[in-house]
Motif scaffolding. Sequence first.
Motif, PDB file in Angstrom:
ATOM      1  N   VAL A   7      18.319 -10.408   6.007  1.00  0.00           N
ATOM      2  CA  VAL A   7      17.694 -11.501   5.258  1.00  0.00           C
ATOM      3  C   VAL A   7      18.006 -11.345   3.777  1.00  0.00           C
ATOM      4  CG1 VAL A   7      15.818 -11.830   6.922  1.00  0.00           C
ATOM      5  CG2 VAL A   7      15.553 -10.171   5.066  1.00  0.00           C
ATOM      6  N   SER A   8      17.761 -12.430   3.030  1.00  0.00           N
ATOM      7  CA  SER A   8      17.978 -12.391   1.583  1.00  0.00           C
ATOM      8  C   SER A   8      16.920 -13.240   0.900  1.00  0.00           C
ATOM      9  CB  SER A   8      19.377 -12.915   1.237  1.00  0.00           C
ATOM     10  OG  SER A   8      19.447 -14.311   1.444  1.00  0.00           O
ATOM     11  N   PRO A   9      16.657 -12.993  -0.386  1.00  0.00           N
ATOM     12  CA  PRO A   9      15.632 -13.751  -1.110  1.00  0.00           C
ATOM     13  C   PRO A   9      15.943 -15.240  -1.239  1.00  0.00           C
ATOM     14  CG  PRO A   9      16.225 -11.743  -2.291  1.00  0.00           C
ATOM     15  CD  PRO A   9      17.233 -11.923  -1.213  1.00  0.00           C
ATOM     16  N   THR A  10      17.203 -15.609  -1.078  1.00  0.00           N
ATOM     17  CA  THR A  10      17.589 -17.013  -1.257  1.00  0.00           C
ATOM     18  C   THR A  10      17.373 -17.857  -0.005  1.00  0.00           C
ATOM     19  OG1 THR A  10      19.878 -16.466  -0.661  1.00  0.00           O
ATOM     20  CG2 THR A  10      19.296 -16.410  -3.007  1.00  0.00           C
ATOM     21  N   SER A  11      17.024 -17.220   1.114  1.00  0.00           N
ATOM     22  CA  SER A  11      16.826 -17.954   2.366  1.00  0.00           C
ATOM     23  C   SER A  11      15.395 -17.772   2.860  1.00  0.00           C
ATOM     24  CB  SER A  11      17.810 -17.469   3.440  1.00  0.00           C
ATOM     25  OG  SER A  11      19.145 -17.670   3.022  1.00  0.00           O
ATOM     26  N   ALA A  12      14.730 -18.879   3.181  1.00  0.00           N
ATOM     27  CA  ALA A  12      13.356 -18.815   3.691  1.00  0.00           C
ATOM     28  C   ALA A  12      13.372 -18.358   5.145  1.00  0.00           C
ATOM     29  CB  ALA A  12      12.689 -20.173   3.578  1.00  0.00           C
ATOM     30  N   ILE A  13      12.461 -17.454   5.483  1.00  0.00           N
ATOM     31  CA  ILE A  13      12.348 -17.027   6.876  1.00  0.00           C
ATOM     32  C   ILE A  13      11.149 -17.683   7.557  1.00  0.00           C
ATOM     33  CG2 ILE A  13      13.487 -14.817   6.508  1.00  0.00           C
ATOM     34  CD1 ILE A  13      10.740 -13.510   6.405  1.00  0.00           C
ATOM     35  N   ALA A  14      10.288 -18.333   6.771  1.00  0.00           N
ATOM     36  CA  ALA A  14       9.119 -19.001   7.337  1.00  0.00           C
ATOM     37  C   ALA A  14       8.643 -20.097   6.390  1.00  0.00           C
ATOM     38  CB  ALA A  14       7.995 -17.998   7.595  1.00  0.00           C
ATOM     39  N   MET A  15       7.864 -21.031   6.958  1.00  0.00           N
ATOM     40  CA  MET A  15       7.224 -22.082   6.175  1.00  0.00           C
ATOM     41  C   MET A  15       5.728 -22.025   6.445  1.00  0.00           C
ATOM     42  SD  MET A  15       9.643 -23.678   4.516  1.00  0.00           S
ATOM     43  CE  MET A  15       8.774 -25.164   3.999  1.00  0.00           C
ATOM     44  N   SER A  16       4.949 -22.241   5.399  1.00  0.00           N
ATOM     45  CA  SER A  16       3.497 -22.216   5.557  1.00  0.00           C
ATOM     46  C   SER A  16       2.872 -23.411   4.855  1.00  0.00           C
ATOM     47  CB  SER A  16       2.910 -20.920   4.995  1.00  0.00           C
ATOM     48  OG  SER A  16       3.003 -20.905   3.579  1.00  0.00           O
ATOM     49  N   ALA A  17       1.627 -23.690   5.219  1.00  0.00           N
ATOM     50  CA  ALA A  17       0.846 -24.743   4.566  1.00  0.00           C
ATOM     51  C   ALA A  17      -0.621 -24.397   4.718  1.00  0.00           C
ATOM     52  CB  ALA A  17       1.140 -26.106   5.185  1.00  0.00           C
TER      53      ALA A  17
END
Length: 217
Positions: free
Chosen positions: A110-120
Motif C-alpha cells: 500500500v501507499s499513502p496516495t491510494s485509499a484502502i477504505a472509505m468511511s462516513a
Amino acid sequence: MKKKIIILTVLAIILLGGGAGGTYYFAMASKYINTEDAKIAGDLRAIGTPGAGKLIEWNYKEGDSFKKGDILGMVETTPARGNTPAILQEIIAVEEGTIIQFNGVKDQMVSPTSAIAMSANLDRLYVTANLQETEIADAKIGNKVTIKVDAYPDAVITGHVERLGLGTNSSFSLLSSSNASGNFTKVIQRIPVKISIDSYQGKRLVPGLNATVKIEK
C-alpha cells in the motif's frame, strides 16, 4: 332528454373535480417547494496509510464503527536504506465514522496516495436537493422540510434547510457550457441545497438513497 341530463351531470362532475384538483395543486405550490431530485448524502472520507509498505493488519470490516483515535490497522514500512529494520506504523482514525467500503487485502503493498477504505459518519447524514433557479428565492435557511425516502415509503422524516448553494450545478461542471455556435437554448438551472435531518425515525439511512423533499416556504 334523460341521456342529455346524464351527460351534462357527468361533465359537471369532471369540471368540479378538475377545479378542486387545480385548487389543491395551487395551494400546495404556494406553500411548498417540491422536488424528487434529492438524495441522502454524507461526508465521505478516504482512509490511507501513513507510509508505503505492507498492510499486515486491518481491524475493521465494512459496517463496523470506530471512534477518533482508534487503531484501524498496521503497515510495515521499509526504510530507504536496506540494512535498517522495518518500521510498524499504525493507521489511526482522525475522526469517528463507519467503514462503508474496504478495498485492502492483508499483506498487500500500500501507499499513502491510494485509499484502502472509505468511511462516513452515518449519524450525521443529510439530504442534498437540487432546486430550480425559479424556486430558490422561496428557500430560506431554517425552513422546515418533509423528507420521503424511496426505501421507506411509509416513513415521514423531518429536517430543515441548512445551507443554500452558492452556484448552480452546471457552474461546477468540468465541461464548459459556453456556446460558440450562435444558437442558444435557455435551460433552467438547478442549485444544490443542503437539508439537515432532524431524526432518522428508526430507519437505516445510507448515502445515495433517493428521496423526495417538500420545503415549506
